[in-house]
Design a protein around this motif. Structure first.
Motif, PDB file in Angstrom:
ATOM      1  N   ALA A  61       0.976  -1.248  -0.195  1.00  0.00           N
ATOM      2  CA  ALA A  61      -0.123   0.013   0.086  1.00  0.00           C
ATOM      3  C   ALA A  61       0.955   1.265   0.046  1.00  0.00           C
ATOM      4  O   ALA A  61       0.709   2.239   0.767  1.00  0.00           O
ATOM      5  N   GLY A  62       1.696   1.282  -0.927  1.00  0.00           N
ATOM      6  CA  GLY A  62       2.587   2.584  -0.980  1.00  0.00           C
ATOM      7  C   GLY A  62       2.099   3.404  -2.071  1.00  0.00           C
ATOM      8  O   GLY A  62       1.204   3.409  -2.652  1.00  0.00           O
ATOM      9  N   PRO A  63       3.378   4.050  -2.757  1.00  0.00           N
ATOM     10  CA  PRO A  63       2.919   5.074  -3.843  1.00  0.00           C
ATOM     11  C   PRO A  63       2.440   4.436  -5.048  1.00  0.00           C
ATOM     12  O   PRO A  63       2.442   3.030  -5.125  1.00  0.00           O
ATOM     13  N   GLU A  64       2.139   4.945  -5.887  1.00  0.00           N
ATOM     14  CA  GLU A  64       1.522   4.409  -7.234  1.00  0.00           C
ATOM     15  C   GLU A  64       2.754   4.037  -8.037  1.00  0.00           C
ATOM     16  O   GLU A  64       3.939   4.630  -7.708  1.00  0.00           O
ATOM     17  N   PRO A  65       2.541   3.022  -8.860  1.00  0.00           N
ATOM     18  CA  PRO A  65       3.813   2.439  -9.695  1.00  0.00           C
ATOM     19  C   PRO A  65       4.201   3.211 -10.533  1.00  0.00           C
ATOM     20  O   PRO A  65       5.243   3.100 -11.213  1.00  0.00           O
ATOM     21  N   ARG A  66       3.517   4.127 -11.120  1.00  0.00           N
ATOM     22  CA  ARG A  66       4.112   5.270 -11.994  1.00  0.00           C
ATOM     23  C   ARG A  66       3.885   6.647 -11.463  1.00  0.00           C
ATOM     24  O   ARG A  66       3.106   7.103 -10.754  1.00  0.00           O
ATOM     25  N   GLY A  67       5.220   7.207 -11.474  1.00  0.00           N
ATOM     26  CA  GLY A  67       5.423   8.214 -11.140  1.00  0.00           C
ATOM     27  C   GLY A  67       4.345   9.654 -11.087  1.00  0.00           C
ATOM     28  O   GLY A  67       3.939  10.330 -10.323  1.00  0.00           O
ATOM     29  N   GLU A  68       4.041   9.494 -12.401  1.00  0.00           N
ATOM     30  CA  GLU A  68       3.259  10.718 -12.964  1.00  0.00           C
ATOM     31  C   GLU A  68       1.703  10.618 -12.190  1.00  0.00           C
ATOM     32  O   GLU A  68       1.006  11.506 -12.173  1.00  0.00           O
ATOM     33  N   ASP A  69       1.530   9.504 -11.762  1.00  0.00           N
ATOM     34  CA  ASP A  69       0.100   9.207 -11.047  1.00  0.00           C
ATOM     35  C   ASP A  69       0.318   9.541  -9.659  1.00  0.00           C
ATOM     36  O   ASP A  69      -0.997   9.383  -8.864  1.00  0.00           O
ATOM     37  N   ASN A  70       1.162   9.823  -8.937  1.00  0.00           N
ATOM     38  CA  ASN A  70       1.311  10.377  -7.621  1.00  0.00           C
ATOM     39  C   ASN A  70       1.022  11.871  -7.222  1.00  0.00           C
ATOM     40  O   ASN A  70       0.888  12.076  -6.369  1.00  0.00           O
ATOM     41  N   GLY A  71       0.672  12.501  -8.588  1.00  0.00           N
ATOM     42  CA  GLY A  71       0.309  14.152  -8.283  1.00  0.00           C
ATOM     43  C   GLY A  71       1.755  14.935  -8.262  1.00  0.00           C
ATOM     44  O   GLY A  71       2.424  14.687  -8.132  1.00  0.00           O
ATOM     45  N   ASP A  82       2.322  17.216  -6.007  1.00  0.00           N
ATOM     46  CA  ASP A  82       2.971  17.729  -4.732  1.00  0.00           C
ATOM     47  C   ASP A  82       3.616  16.357  -4.063  1.00  0.00           C
ATOM     48  O   ASP A  82       3.837  16.543  -2.901  1.00  0.00           O
ATOM     49  N   PHE A  83       3.551  15.389  -4.682  1.00  0.00           N
ATOM     50  CA  PHE A  83       4.319  14.147  -4.126  1.00  0.00           C
ATOM     51  C   PHE A  83       5.586  14.557  -3.580  1.00  0.00           C
ATOM     52  O   PHE A  83       6.607  14.887  -4.120  1.00  0.00           O
ATOM     53  N   PRO A  84       5.775  13.955  -2.530  1.00  0.00           N
ATOM     54  CA  PRO A  84       7.071  14.568  -1.685  1.00  0.00           C
ATOM     55  C   PRO A  84       8.380  13.748  -1.609  1.00  0.00           C
ATOM     56  O   PRO A  84       9.359  14.023  -1.475  1.00  0.00           O
ATOM     57  N   TYR A  85       7.990  12.341  -2.328  1.00  0.00           N
ATOM     58  CA  TYR A  85       9.135  11.387  -2.601  1.00  0.00           C
ATOM     59  C   TYR A  85       9.677  11.545  -3.965  1.00  0.00           C
ATOM     60  O   TYR A  85       9.673  10.675  -4.713  1.00  0.00           O
ATOM     61  N   ARG A  86      10.551  12.641  -4.218  1.00  0.00           N
ATOM     62  CA  ARG A  86      10.922  12.976  -5.542  1.00  0.00           C
ATOM     63  C   ARG A  86      12.365  13.919  -5.145  1.00  0.00           C
ATOM     64  O   ARG A  86      12.174  14.820  -4.341  1.00  0.00           O
ATOM     65  N   THR A  87      13.248  13.638  -5.973  1.00  0.00           N
ATOM     66  CA  THR A  87      14.148  14.477  -6.104  1.00  0.00           C
ATOM     67  C   THR A  87      14.734  14.961  -7.295  1.00  0.00           C
ATOM     68  O   THR A  87      14.824  14.311  -8.186  1.00  0.00           O
TER      69      THR A  87
END
Length: 195
Positions: free
Chosen positions: A104-114, A116-121
């Motif tokens: 139950a973590g983030p979406e498997p495709r980064g663009e589907d996480n929105g 403001d998704f904080p887990y990005r650098t």
């Protein structure tokens, strides 16, 4: 008798015409097949050339290394991500995103996480070689399994996404637009991996 000879000659002439027509059709078919194969091989070569640099970009979590330079922001569980550029040219606008593989973590495709998704650098330019960057994650509780996803623009100006499962896909826009991020971005760079 003369009539029979004329009929035989006519039959032979008709048979020769039929054989020549069959040979002509077979030759035409052979030429068309050859032209199709040449065209198909040209398309394959062009696709391989287009993907040449992008296939040499990979990223993964670094395991079993005790780094002391991890960020001190306790809101996140920080993971070191190895960025490998095995090509001879840098790639640009590199963005690394934590994506879900299972649980139950983030979406498997980064663009589907929105956006403001904080887990990005945002890395910026990735030179040839092996580098690392710190990626904020939510951790691995409740059997969550994550992986890094990377987007980048190659030296030819084509943008790509390397999914968390390793699959490489061409994308139709620059990485920041792909994720719909607000500009300007804070590009953080990366550090050479000391091996």
């Amino acid at each position: 008798m003369e009539q029979a000879r004329l009929e035989d000659k006519l039959c032979i002439d008709v048979a020769n015409l039929i054989v020549q027509a069959i040979i002509g059709i077979a030759t035409l078919a052979g030429v068309m097949v050859s032209l199709y194969q040449v065209h198909r091989e040209k398309i394959i070569r062009m696709e391989e050339e287009k993907r040449k640099q992008s296939t040499r970009i990979s990223l993964w979590y670094e395991e079993y290394r005790d780094r002391t330079d991890w960020p001190r922001d306790d809101r996140f569980v920080w993971r070191a991500v190895v960025l490998r550029n095995a090509s001879e040219s840098p790639v640009y606008d590199v963005i690394v995103t934590c994506v879900g593989i299972s649980g139950a973590g983030p979406e498997p495709r980064g663009e589907d996480n929105g956006r403001d998704f904080p887990y990005r650098t945002c890395v910026g330019t990735l030179p040839p070689g092996t580098w690392y960057v710190w990626l904020p994650t939510g951790g691995a509780g409740m059997h969550i399994r994550t992986a890094p996803e990377g987007t980048f623009t190659d030296a030819g100006g084509i943008s790509w996404v390397r999914r968390g499962n390793g699959k490489l896909e061409e994308i139709g826009s620059e990485p920041a637009l792909f994720y719909e991020l607000d500009l300007p971005l804070g590009w953080g760079g990366c550090k050479r991996l000391d091996r």
